[in-house]
Design a protein around this motif. Structure first.
Motif, mmCIF file in Angstrom:
data_model
loop_
_atom_site.group_PDB
_atom_site.id
_atom_site.type_symbol
_atom_site.label_atom_id
_atom_site.label_comp_id
_atom_site.label_asym_id
_atom_site.label_seq_id
_atom_site.Cartn_x
_atom_site.Cartn_y
_atom_site.Cartn_z
ATOM 1 N N ARG A 450 42.613 44.360 45.338
ATOM 2 C CA ARG A 450 41.183 44.441 45.000
ATOM 3 C C ARG A 450 41.072 45.152 43.649
ATOM 4 N NH1 ARG A 450 41.338 46.718 50.375
ATOM 5 N NH2 ARG A 450 40.505 45.310 51.927
ATOM 6 N N VAL A 451 40.418 44.490 42.694
ATOM 7 C CA VAL A 451 40.361 45.051 41.340
ATOM 8 C C VAL A 451 39.507 46.323 41.355
ATOM 9 C CG1 VAL A 451 39.650 44.602 38.955
ATOM 10 C CG2 VAL A 451 40.665 42.772 40.332
ATOM 11 N N ARG A 452 40.033 47.384 40.782
ATOM 12 C CA ARG A 452 39.297 48.652 40.777
ATOM 13 C C ARG A 452 38.083 48.548 39.850
ATOM 14 N NH1 ARG A 452 42.545 52.228 43.564
ATOM 15 N NH2 ARG A 452 44.746 52.301 42.995
ATOM 16 N N GLY A 453 36.948 49.025 40.324
ATOM 17 C CA GLY A 453 35.741 49.085 39.484
ATOM 18 C C GLY A 453 34.744 47.981 39.774
ATOM 19 N N GLU A 482 50.379 36.664 50.580
ATOM 20 C CA GLU A 482 50.126 36.512 52.029
ATOM 21 C C GLU A 482 49.700 37.847 52.640
ATOM 22 O OE1 GLU A 482 49.772 33.993 53.823
ATOM 23 O OE2 GLU A 482 51.187 32.387 53.418
ATOM 24 N N ARG A 483 50.429 38.879 52.291
ATOM 25 C CA ARG A 483 50.107 40.210 52.833
ATOM 26 C C ARG A 483 48.695 40.631 52.423
ATOM 27 N NH1 ARG A 483 49.677 44.861 49.947
ATOM 28 N NH2 ARG A 483 50.066 46.842 51.017
ATOM 29 N N ASN A 484 48.379 40.477 51.140
ATOM 30 C CA ASN A 484 47.075 40.935 50.655
ATOM 31 C C ASN A 484 45.939 40.112 51.256
ATOM 32 O OD1 ASN A 484 48.554 42.711 49.165
ATOM 33 N ND2 ASN A 484 48.297 41.635 47.213
ATOM 34 N N LEU A 485 46.141 38.786 51.306
ATOM 35 C CA LEU A 485 45.088 37.916 51.848
ATOM 36 C C LEU A 485 44.873 38.170 53.330
ATOM 37 C CD1 LEU A 485 43.237 35.676 50.653
ATOM 38 C CD2 LEU A 485 44.960 36.577 49.113
ATOM 39 N N SER A 486 45.948 38.513 54.031
ATOM 40 C CA SER A 486 45.787 38.757 55.455
ATOM 41 C C SER A 486 44.853 39.956 55.665
ATOM 42 C CB SER A 486 47.171 38.923 56.095
ATOM 43 O OG SER A 486 47.266 40.043 56.858
ATOM 44 N N ARG A 487 44.968 40.959 54.821
ATOM 45 C CA ARG A 487 44.090 42.127 54.902
ATOM 46 C C ARG A 487 42.668 41.772 54.422
ATOM 47 N NH1 ARG A 487 44.000 47.901 55.213
ATOM 48 N NH2 ARG A 487 45.910 47.531 56.386
#
Ligand code: FDA
Length: 495
Positions: A450-453, A482-487
């Motif tokens: 997730r991009v900060r800001g 895959e890991r990031n999208l799962s979250r």
């Protein structure tokens, strides 16, 4: 007037983008993918989708007047590259001051042009590079998921040991053993059952016709045949090709994109405004970093952090070649690598020279551990990015490569080839196939991309990984996505 129909937009169609589209589509989220390159599914006048390696045409490269294959010369003669018409071809080479980057352009991104080598990185090094990512979960769940969905397979040992098409690899393996170095069989996304059919004469030739960097007409399970096909099959994903995203602005609680639609000859057809709620950046290390730097420095997304642009590296890529009899038949898909990571920090793919003639050359793409990093900057004058990377930053890589290949030459009475990368040059350290970094996980973004800001803005590609992963990177990029999208699909998009 803005096209406002979009719940989620994914920029790009490479590995990270394809994972995002599939997992969003499966969740029932209507998703539009914007890809600057073409969809490669229509045969040209010769009946083939992609052009031949040895007789390239406009399909080979992204708006160039001449092909730019990495081997520039043969026997010192500039006979490899040739003039072509400017066109939206499949391979790009982006030139910065002291480093060039090869990229795939089209639906499937790098998967259209790469060697298909599907390497799960060494766990110890993965933990060193991404210490805040749960390695148990990655190695227990997301690497296996990525390998399965990418349809990774491994060459049958009996075929590897007997076929003339891999004599070059077996000879290099024996010579590595003479010098005390171990080798590994590397899995690939090329369908080895198809390749065996090519060797028997029952299947149309692609890898065995030397095809690779300008696209494979058969056998290769590029993303358009795996993740992207699965994404489209959800019924929730659409792909718009020849759509180049130029600008990202904040828009209500989402984003407004300025997108140029062109024809394959580069003529501007339309400038569109597309708005969306959730925006996923999968434009690759260069593409994603450029979009975010431009947005930050032009004030479109003013809260982006100073970390954007930092932590870039070429995965320590160095190409080199030695004298060796390799045979005139060489499969375009590499299947073996010298693993000297432990003692020399070198992992070197034994690459083919698929020239159709005996070139007396053994080629290697070495991945090295190099702590040097570069930084991208936005240049208002050109509206593009520059890369602050100096040639001398490759010195640790050259030292490491010498540690392995000086010994290979000494024990096997071979020499470096001085005639392949320009005359007298034995190490090619001024280009990379593996650009990594620019928007690092845990720095420019949170621990899940997730991009900060800015809310609802995500990075999902190779720009998350800080400059080095110690292996060919696409399995790592896919598994991390895959890991990031799962979250993200479970928490941010849960409706
Ligand atoms: P990737 O670069 O794949 O995709 C980005 C996509 O976004 C592209 O399709 C691009 O056109 C599009 N795009 C960019 N900017 C855009 C914009 N502003 N608007 C719209 N679209 C935009 N790796 C490996 O593991 N094994 C291997 O054998 C090889 N071999 C290899 C050979 C060659 C010749 C190359 C060039 C590369 C490799 N690689 C490789 C590297 C591998 O292909 C690379 O790491 C991944 O493709 C990177 O995946 P990403 O998802 O980061 O972006």
């Amino acid at each position: 007037k803005a096209d406002t129909n979009h719940e989620a937009v994914v920029i790009g169609t490479g590995y990270g983008a394809a994972v995002a589209a599939l997992r969003l589509g499966q969740r029932g989220i209507r998703t539009t993918m914007l890809e600057m390159g073409q969809l490669w599914d229509e045969p040209g006048p010769d009946g083939k989708i992609f052009c031949p390696m040895l007789n390239p045409d406009r399909r080979a490269m992204w708006f160039k007047d001449r092909t730019e294959a990495p081997l520039e010369t043969l026997l010192g003669l500039p006979i490899v590259n040739r003039p072509i018409e400017r066109y939206a071809g499949v391979l790009d080479k982006v030139h910065f001051a002291e480093m060039a980057v090869y990229l795939g352009r089209g639906v499937g991104g790098g998967s259209l042009v790469n060697g298909g080598m599907a390497v799960t990185p060494k766990r110890e090094y993965f933990e060193e590079v991404l210490p805040d990512v749960d390695a148990d979960e990655m190695y227990g769940k997301f690497f296996p998921l990525a390998n399965k969905t990418l349809r990774v397979n491994t060459i049958r040992p009996a075929f590897l040991e007997s076929t003339s098409w891999y004599q070059y690899a077996r000879t290099a393996r024996r010579q590595a053993a003479n010098a005390g170095f171990g080798t590994q069989v590397i899995p690939n996304v090329y369908d080895f059952a198809h390749m065996e059919g090519e060797a028997r004469g029952t299947k149309p030739k692609s890898a065995l016709a030397g095809e690779v960097i300008y696209g494979n007409n058969h056998g290769k399970m590029s993303l358009d045949k795996t993740y992207l096909a699965d994404a489209l099959a959800t019924g929730n994903v659409t792909i718009k090709t020849l759509h180049h995203v130029k600008r990202i602005q904040q828009h209500q609680d989402g984003y407004l994109l300025t997108v140029e639609q062109r024809d394959p000859f580069g003529k501007l057809l339309n400038t569109k405004k597309i708005s969306c709620r959730h925006l996923f950046l999968g434009a690759g290390s260069l593409g994603t970093t450029e979009l975010l730097l431009r947005a930050r420095d032009n004030g479109d997304l003013p809260n982006l952090s100073d970390e954007i642009g930092r932590g870039w590296g070429p995965n320590g890529n160095v190409m080199t070649a030695r004298t060796m009899i390799g045979g005139f038949q060489q499969s375009g898909m590499p299947v073996l690598a010298i693993d000297a990571w432990q003692d020399h920090e070198v992992f070197a793919e034994i690459a083919p020279v698929p020239a159709g003639v005996e070139t007396l050359a053994s080629l290697y793409l070495a991945i090295t551990k190099n702590p040097e990093r570069g930084t991208f900057h936005y240049d208002r004058g050109t509206d593009g990015i520059t890369l602050d990377w100096r040639r001398e930053q490759m010195k640790p890589s050259i030292r490491a490569v010498r540690g392995v290949f000086d010994e290979m030459n000494r024990t096997n009475l071979s020499t470096y080839r001085p005639d392949l990368f320009g005359i007298g040059k034995v190490f090619s350290d001024d280009f990379t196939y593996h650009p990594l970094g620019g928007c690092l996980l845990g720095r420019a973004t949170d621990e899940y991309g997730r991009v900060r800001g800015h809310k609802n803005l995500y990075v999902t590609d190779g720009s998350l990984i800080g400059g080095s992963i110690g292996a060919n990177p696409f399995v790592s990029i896919t598994a991390l996505a895959e890991r990031n999208l799962s979250r993200i699909t479970a928490t941010d998009l849960n409706h």
